[in-house]
Design a protein around this motif. Structure first.
Motif, mmCIF file in Angstrom:
data_model
loop_
_atom_site.group_PDB
_atom_site.id
_atom_site.type_symbol
_atom_site.label_atom_id
_atom_site.label_comp_id
_atom_site.label_asym_id
_atom_site.label_seq_id
_atom_site.Cartn_x
_atom_site.Cartn_y
_atom_site.Cartn_z
ATOM 1 N N TYR A 1 -1.677 1.253 -4.891
ATOM 2 C CA TYR A 1 -1.718 0.002 -4.138
ATOM 3 C C TYR A 1 -0.451 -0.810 -4.358
ATOM 4 O O TYR A 1 0.135 -1.365 -3.409
ATOM 5 N N ARG A 2 0.000 -0.871 -5.614
ATOM 6 C CA ARG A 2 1.222 -1.607 -5.921
ATOM 7 C C ARG A 2 2.439 -0.965 -5.249
ATOM 8 O O ARG A 2 3.326 -1.658 -4.729
ATOM 9 N N HIS B 1 5.973 -1.695 1.669
ATOM 10 C CA HIS B 1 5.857 -2.527 2.856
ATOM 11 C C HIS B 1 6.588 -3.854 2.706
ATOM 12 O O HIS B 1 6.694 -4.632 3.668
ATOM 13 N N GLY B 2 7.100 -4.119 1.554
ATOM 14 C CA GLY B 2 7.747 -5.404 1.303
ATOM 15 C C GLY B 2 9.254 -5.365 1.477
ATOM 16 O O GLY B 2 9.923 -6.358 1.167
ATOM 17 N N ARG C 1 2.356 -1.755 -1.524
ATOM 18 C CA ARG C 1 2.793 -3.124 -1.258
ATOM 19 C C ARG C 1 4.304 -3.246 -1.384
ATOM 20 O O ARG C 1 4.966 -3.940 -0.588
#
Length: 369
Positions: free
Chosen positions: A320-321, A327-328, A324
């Protein structure tokens, strides 16, 4: 019987029905009465040390005569028409069996004065006295059996409390060995769990300090008996030789499934692995061992499941990290470096740090690439 023999029998009966004395003390007083009243040099009463006939002990009229000048008769008694059960006796001795319910419980022995034979009335008196001694012996053995039952119940209760705090096979066997050692007579205990449905696992062994040299013999016996138990899920007993007079292997069954085996070898110095009187105790002990093997297996499965779920949770959190972080950013060099880092670095705390704190030299290397 003559009047004199009737008087002696009356004295014996008065001693037998008296109170405040143990059965063996009454036997000793009866023998002293016979020595005083009959033309004999000594009176002795042989009896087994337990209800199953293990071992031989003796009661003498006085402590000075505790070692009789003869061995215990080995022949079976045959009851005669007058109720007396004489046993084949060597010259100078007269033996009569103490019978109860058709079973020989002990033997009354007389050392005759000047090698004379006893008159028939005295022999009949000896037969009657032997039945009184048999009754006293039965009371003694019943009392010992009740004491043993109570002691075993206390040991099992203590074992059940102790096993609740065990967390592995070694501590489980330590508690079993402690109880068996306090009860006496056991030289070796081997606990072997069952892995799967047909494979015995690695064994845990406890051995008396004075029997260390016999470890190989005990392990060989345990492997043989364990294979038999695995084949038919029944208790197997073997009579050994030398100091290992007897060994038994119990199937540890809980809720209809075999959990392992428990091997016990007696200490041949005292021959106390008496299954006749101890089998209920050992059966319940094996039941407790099987129940706690099941508990340890469930505890181990729960620990493995918790560890696996923790690992999966950690992996999902890391993914998950990473997602993120990917996508950041819209910069290709940082995204390539992030992908390479996620593929090459090990799972752990370092990944979380590298996902969010990018060294400038790494970014520069990624751009050059």
């Amino acid at each position: 019987m003559a009047c004199n023999e009737c008087s002696i029998l009356h004295q014996v009966l008065c001693i037998a029905v008296g109170e405040h004395r143990s059965p063996l003390e009454k036997c000793k007083e009866i023998l002293a009465c016979l020595e005083r009243s009959l033309p004999v040099a000594g009176a002795f009463f042989w009896y087994p040390e337990s209800a199953s006939g293990v071992g031989t002990a003796i009661v003498a009229a006085s402590d000075a005569n505790a070692s009789p000048p003869c061995e215990r008769p080995r022949l079976f008694a045959t009851q005669s028409s007058d109720g007396c059960c004489p046993v084949a006796s060597p010259p100078g001795f007269f033996h009569v069996a103490a019978m109860a319910s058709g079973r020989e419980l002990g033997i009354l022995s007389f050392c005759l004065a000047d090698s004379l034979s006893l008159a028939p009335p005295v022999q009949q008196l000896a037969g009657n006295v032997s039945m009184i001694l048999a009754d006293q012996l039965r009371q003694h053995l019943d009392g010992r059996s009740q004491q043993q039952t109570l002691r075993h119940a206390l040991l099992l209760a203590d074992l059940a409390r102790a096993l609740g705090g065990t967390a592995d096979l070694e501590s489980l066997l330590n508690e079993i060995w402690r109880v068996l050692e306090s009860d006496g007579g056991v030289a070796c205990v081997i606990l072997r769990p069952l892995h799967g449905a047909a494979v015995l696992g690695r064994s845990q062994v406890r051995l008396s300090s004075h029997r260390q040299a016999d470890l190989g013999t005990f392990e060989g016996m345990e492997l043989d008996l364990g294979a038999r138990v695995l084949a038919d899920t029944r208790m197997h007993l073997v009579a050994g030789s030398g100091m290992a007079a007897k060994a038994v292997c119990w199937p540890l069954v809980f809720q209809g499934r075999l959990r392992g085996t428990l091997f016990l070898a007696e200490d041949g110095r005292c021959g106390a692995l008496d299954l006749g009187t101890r089998q209920p105790f050992l059966h319940k002990l094996a039941g407790l061992a099987a129940q706690n093997l099941e508990r340890l297996e469930a505890l181990q499965d729960r620990t493995l499941l918790l560890r696996e779920n923790t690992r999966k949770l950690h992996e999902i959190s890391l993914l998950y990290r990473i997602s993120r972080a990917m996508h950041g950013t819209l910069r290709l060099d940082e995204l390539m470096h992030l992908i390479l880092s996620a593929v090459t670095i090990s799972w752990g705390a370092a990944l979380k740090e590298r996902c969010f704190f990018w060294p400038m030299n790494a970014v520069a290397s990624c751009r050059e690439w």
